[in-house]
Write an enzyme that holds these catalytic residues in place. Structure first.
Site, PDB file in Angstrom:
ATOM      1  N   SER A  53       0.796  -1.223   0.000  1.00  0.00           N
ATOM      2  CA  SER A  53       0.000   0.000   0.000  1.00  0.00           C
ATOM      3  C   SER A  53       0.831   1.279   0.000  1.00  0.00           C
ATOM      4  O   SER A  53       0.421   2.280  -0.594  1.00  0.00           O
ATOM      5  CB  SER A  53      -0.979   0.007   1.173  1.00  0.00           C
ATOM      6  OG  SER A  53      -0.292  -0.066   2.409  1.00  0.00           O
ATOM      7  N   CYS A  83      -7.345  -6.283   0.781  1.00  0.00           N
ATOM      8  CA  CYS A  83      -6.087  -6.190   1.516  1.00  0.00           C
ATOM      9  C   CYS A  83      -5.421  -4.829   1.272  1.00  0.00           C
ATOM     10  O   CYS A  83      -5.915  -3.833   1.780  1.00  0.00           O
ATOM     11  CB  CYS A  83      -5.196  -7.377   1.160  1.00  0.00           C
ATOM     12  SG  CYS A  83      -3.922  -7.666   2.392  1.00  0.00           S
ATOM     13  N   ARG A 139      -0.228 -11.121   5.160  1.00  0.00           N
ATOM     14  CA  ARG A 139       0.206  -9.881   5.822  1.00  0.00           C
ATOM     15  C   ARG A 139      -0.969  -8.888   5.873  1.00  0.00           C
ATOM     16  O   ARG A 139      -0.860  -7.722   5.489  1.00  0.00           O
ATOM     17  CB  ARG A 139       1.429  -9.271   5.124  1.00  0.00           C
ATOM     18  CG  ARG A 139       2.656 -10.157   5.256  1.00  0.00           C
ATOM     19  CD  ARG A 139       3.850  -9.672   4.446  1.00  0.00           C
ATOM     20  NE  ARG A 139       4.228  -8.297   4.738  1.00  0.00           N
ATOM     21  CZ  ARG A 139       4.906  -7.885   5.806  1.00  0.00           C
ATOM     22  NH1 ARG A 139       5.275  -8.756   6.725  1.00  0.00           N
ATOM     23  NH2 ARG A 139       5.222  -6.640   5.965  1.00  0.00           N
ATOM     24  N   HIS A 174      -8.429 -12.156   0.498  1.00  0.00           N
ATOM     25  CA  HIS A 174      -8.265 -12.142  -0.964  1.00  0.00           C
ATOM     26  C   HIS A 174      -9.161 -13.164  -1.651  1.00  0.00           C
ATOM     27  O   HIS A 174      -8.681 -14.243  -2.026  1.00  0.00           O
ATOM     28  CB  HIS A 174      -6.825 -12.510  -1.322  1.00  0.00           C
ATOM     29  CG  HIS A 174      -5.778 -11.542  -0.928  1.00  0.00           C
ATOM     30  ND1 HIS A 174      -5.369 -10.513  -1.737  1.00  0.00           N
ATOM     31  CD2 HIS A 174      -5.020 -11.452   0.182  1.00  0.00           C
ATOM     32  CE1 HIS A 174      -4.405  -9.831  -1.141  1.00  0.00           C
ATOM     33  NE2 HIS A 174      -4.176 -10.373   0.030  1.00  0.00           N
ATOM     34  N   GLU A 176      -9.917 -13.227  -4.598  1.00  0.00           N
ATOM     35  CA  GLU A 176      -9.369 -13.451  -5.944  1.00  0.00           C
ATOM     36  C   GLU A 176      -8.347 -14.588  -5.956  1.00  0.00           C
ATOM     37  O   GLU A 176      -7.960 -15.067  -7.010  1.00  0.00           O
ATOM     38  CB  GLU A 176      -8.744 -12.156  -6.495  1.00  0.00           C
ATOM     39  CG  GLU A 176      -7.403 -11.716  -5.901  1.00  0.00           C
ATOM     40  CD  GLU A 176      -7.505 -11.002  -4.531  1.00  0.00           C
ATOM     41  OE1 GLU A 176      -8.585 -11.055  -3.899  1.00  0.00           O
ATOM     42  OE2 GLU A 176      -6.494 -10.410  -4.112  1.00  0.00           O
TER      43      GLU A 176
END
Ligand code: GLN
Length: 190
Positions: A53, A83, A139, A174, A176
């Site tokens: 990020s 995330c 994480r 996630h 995905e």
């Protein structure tokens, strides 16, 4: 113009979201990788993937894409962050000064599951879905403050890991990275 689904493709696991939308039955010509303000103008909704990020935040700020996303979202464009995506969408990040879109009135704590537990999977309930999803946490952040008008969608171990505010959705995990496309399908109804 046909509905186009954008996936922010600056860094991170964006190709996994593209694959997930394809598995959910979205034709390839309705999917677009978003790297520039011009790309963003062509999409009707945006998914922000997992990644790093602070790096992506810097790039969003530097190339004007962040302000453009904020403008579109305030005009009603649905945005879903997984995330890193949720971290970028937050209004506040604990103990860090990093670029934020401020689309969700939440505070997030990055890497909140501790150094020993970088990554794990477990079932997570989602308000509105009959059956839990398999939450893949890498994480992962947690939400430590939820502002008024923000709905908690998922908790894990008493920690908030999924939120919705209007047409903005944030998940610490996630979807995905699983073969379950229910959340992708649900986001398309926003
Ligand atoms: N730890 C990353 C961050 O703070 C997020 C990890 C992820 O997106 N899987 O930016």
């Amino acid at each position: 113009m046909a509905t186009k689904i954008g996936v922010l493709a600056v860094q991170g696991d964006f190709s996994k979201h593209i694959e997930a939308y394809e598995s959910a039955g979205v034709p390839a010509h309705s999917l677009r990788e978003v790297r520039t303000v011009e790309d963003l103008a062509e999409v009707d909704r945006l998914t922000i993937p997992g990644g790093e990020s602070s790096t992506v935040g810097l790039l969003l700020e530097r190339y004007g894409l962040g302000p453009a996303i904020i403008e579109r979202a305030s005009a009603g464009m649905p945005v879903w962050g997984t995330c890193m995506g949720m971290i970028l969408m937050a209004s506040d990040v604990e103990d860090r000064e990093q670029y934020r879109l401020g689309l969700l009135d939440i505070t997030v704590r990055r890497n909140a599951f501790g150094a020993q537990v970088h990554s794990f999977e477990d079932e997570v309930g989602v308000a509105g879905l009959d059956q839990p999803v398999m939450g893949v946490f890498i994480r992962a952040p947690i939400v430590t403050r939820v502002g008024p008008g923000v709905e908690v969608l998922s908790t894990y171990d008493d920690k908030v890991v999924g939120v919705r505010s209007g047409s903005c959705l944030g998940t610490s995990y996630h979807p995905e990275l699983t073969s379950d496309t229910r959340l992708h399908e649900w986001f398309l109804t926003f």
